[in-house]
Design a protein around this motif. Structure first.
Motif, PDB file in Angstrom:
ATOM      1  N   LYS A 126     -22.506 -11.215  16.787  1.00 31.38           N
ATOM      2  CA  LYS A 126     -21.903 -12.529  16.544  1.00 31.38           C
ATOM      3  C   LYS A 126     -20.924 -12.477  15.374  1.00 31.38           C
ATOM      4  N   GLY A 127     -20.792 -11.302  14.776  1.00 22.13           N
ATOM      5  CA  GLY A 127     -19.904 -11.159  13.630  1.00 22.13           C
ATOM      6  C   GLY A 127     -20.572 -11.477  12.314  1.00 22.13           C
ATOM      7  N   SER A 128     -21.917 -11.481  12.293  1.00 19.25           N
ATOM      8  CA  SER A 128     -22.661 -11.767  11.062  1.00 19.25           C
ATOM      9  C   SER A 128     -23.402 -10.516  10.606  1.00 19.25           C
ATOM     10  N   TYR A 129     -23.519 -10.355   9.291  1.00 11.09           N
ATOM     11  CA  TYR A 129     -24.134  -9.160   8.734  1.00 11.09           C
ATOM     12  C   TYR A 129     -25.015  -9.495   7.544  1.00 11.09           C
ATOM     13  N   CYS A 130     -25.926  -8.569   7.235  1.00  5.81           N
ATOM     14  CA  CYS A 130     -26.733  -8.665   6.030  1.00  5.81           C
ATOM     15  C   CYS A 130     -27.734  -9.822   6.104  1.00  5.81           C
ATOM     16  N   THR A 131     -28.588  -9.922   5.097  1.00 10.07           N
ATOM     17  CA  THR A 131     -29.548 -11.021   5.024  1.00 10.07           C
ATOM     18  C   THR A 131     -28.851 -12.342   4.727  1.00 10.07           C
TER      19      THR A 131
END
Length: 415
Positions: A126-131
């Motif tokens: 979805k194009g999201s990363y990391c916590t």
């Protein structure tokens, strides 16, 4: 006043031909390492669930981020779409054109199964990363302030250094020049299922600034506590990786037989006995299937070629499969091996191109050969003329280069 005026004048950036060619070569090599030598001409669907390949997510076609496509499909089928570059994913099969894409069909290989049931997806699609769930690059952060990220080799998510759960960035291993000393990282969440790795000695950990931590192992009501100074990577500073992202350090590894290469760890002054205690061929001497191992949610920084030291006896192999991390025992799963494959394919490609060029020249007739040789001679003459008349105290600009080629074009038209 004159000096102040000169400071305000924009000077066109110049670059030597050697610097330009070196930059081009480095960019091509970087692309080949990321793509694993894949030229993007054919859909990889027929290759099945590949051990590792470059994968892209198309948010135009699948905005919910539940599909991934190969390099060729990202270029041929999704050109101009909102594409998320995911670097590489393991055990993945191209989804392009399957049921997740609605009425959209793959242009390269339309005859696909409805769904690739063995594919796995995370928030990266979805194009999201990391916590923190932020995108990369982050549109709310200036380009020069973008923070590079580190990828976990288990979940394959990417993390900002400050979100890894470390007390200090000094715990991330890097050398004096800021280059990473580790080959792989296991994030805090994944470190729980990989807690057995803490039983291994220094062979698998980055060796600098190692701390002393305790590891408790209980079995059949008997508790054995080992404090291994080499069991935890003493983490220092690191530089996160680039391009897409975060480039991990790759290392040349040579295969080692099961258990070979393991060194004795330290246990508060006494050595850990690595002689088999449970299985005649087990390097750990601990049956992981029936042993309770204390876990700690803390990132692990693993040394170059660390996978070579992992025990591959039947019990350890079964344990890894049960935990869903059997890929750790497969050398070809590693980023280092993937990049090594990319380099090999690049060298083969360059050799093939060189051979094709020689073959082309040999197959030309006398007239065509003379045309090529005359063209080369004309270019040499034009460049020599330019350099003889040029003021060597001044830099060569793009306009100068364009003028050289314009003169060549005029000469050809006259002829």
């Amino acid at each position: 006043m004159g000096d102040a005026f000169d400071d305000e004048v924009e000077v066109e950036q110049t670059v030597s031909i050697q610097e330009y060619l070196k930059d081009v070569e480095e960019r091509e090599l970087e692309a080949d390492l990321v793509l694993g030598g894949d030229e993007g001409k054919e859909c990889t669907y027929n290759n099945g669930y590949m051990k590792r390949q470059a994968i892209f997510s198309c948010l135009t076609c699948t905005p919910e981020g539940n599909a991934g496509v190969c390099t060729a499909c990202s270029l041929s089928c999704h050109d101009g779409h909102d594409i998320v570059e995911l670097w590489t994913k393991r055990s993945f099969r191209c989804d392009c054109g399957n049921s997740k894409f609605g009425e959209f069909f793959c242009k390269l290989y339309p005859n696909k199964d409805v769904e690739n049931v063995e594919n796995s997806y995370n928030q990266n699609f979805k194009g999201s990363y990391c916590t923190c769930g932020r995108p990369y690059p982050d549109p709310e952060v200036e380009a020069e302030d973008q923070v590079e990220m580190i990828q976990c080799c288990i979940c394959e998510d990417w993390f900002h250094e400050e979100h890894l759960g470390l007390e200090s960035s000094d715990e991330v291993p890097r050398d004096e020049e800021g280059e990473p000393l580790y080959e792989d990282v296991i994030c805090g969440a994944c470190s729980v299922v990989c807690s057995f790795i803490r039983l291994y000695p220094r062979a698998v950990w980055t060796v600098e600034k190692q701390k002393t931590d305790s590891v408790s192992v209980s079995k059949d009501k008997n508790v054995v506590e080992d404090t291994q100074s080499g069991c935890k990577s003493e983490e220092m500073e690191t530089k996160t990786s680039p391009e897409k992202d975060c480039k991990l350090v790759s290392a040349k590894s040579e295969s080692v037989p099961c258990g070979e290469g393991l060194q004795k760890g330290e246990n508060s002054g006494k050595d850990i006995d690595l002689k088999p205690a449970v299985d005649a061929v087990c390097a750990l001497g601990v049956d992981l299937l029936v042993t309770a191992i204390d876990s700690e949610r803390k990132p692990m920084f693993l040394s170059k070629s660390w996978r070579d030291a992992l025990c591959r006896c039947e019990r350890c192999n079964d344990y890894c499969k049960q935990k869903g991390i059997g890929f750790l025992l497969d050398k070809e799963d590693s980023i280092a091996e993937y990049e090594k494959m990319g380099k090999q394919k690049r060298e083969e490609k360059l050799q093939k191109q060189e051979g094709a060029e020689l073959s082309l020249l040999e197959n030309l007739g006398h007239v065509e050969k003379m045309e090529i040789l005359n063209g080369i001679a004309d270019m040499k003459d034009e460049i020599r003329t330019f350099l003889e008349s040029f003021d060597s105290s001044k830099p060569i600009t793009s306009d100068d280069v364009h003028q050289v080629f314009e003169n060549l074009a005029k000469k050809r038209r006259r002829e």
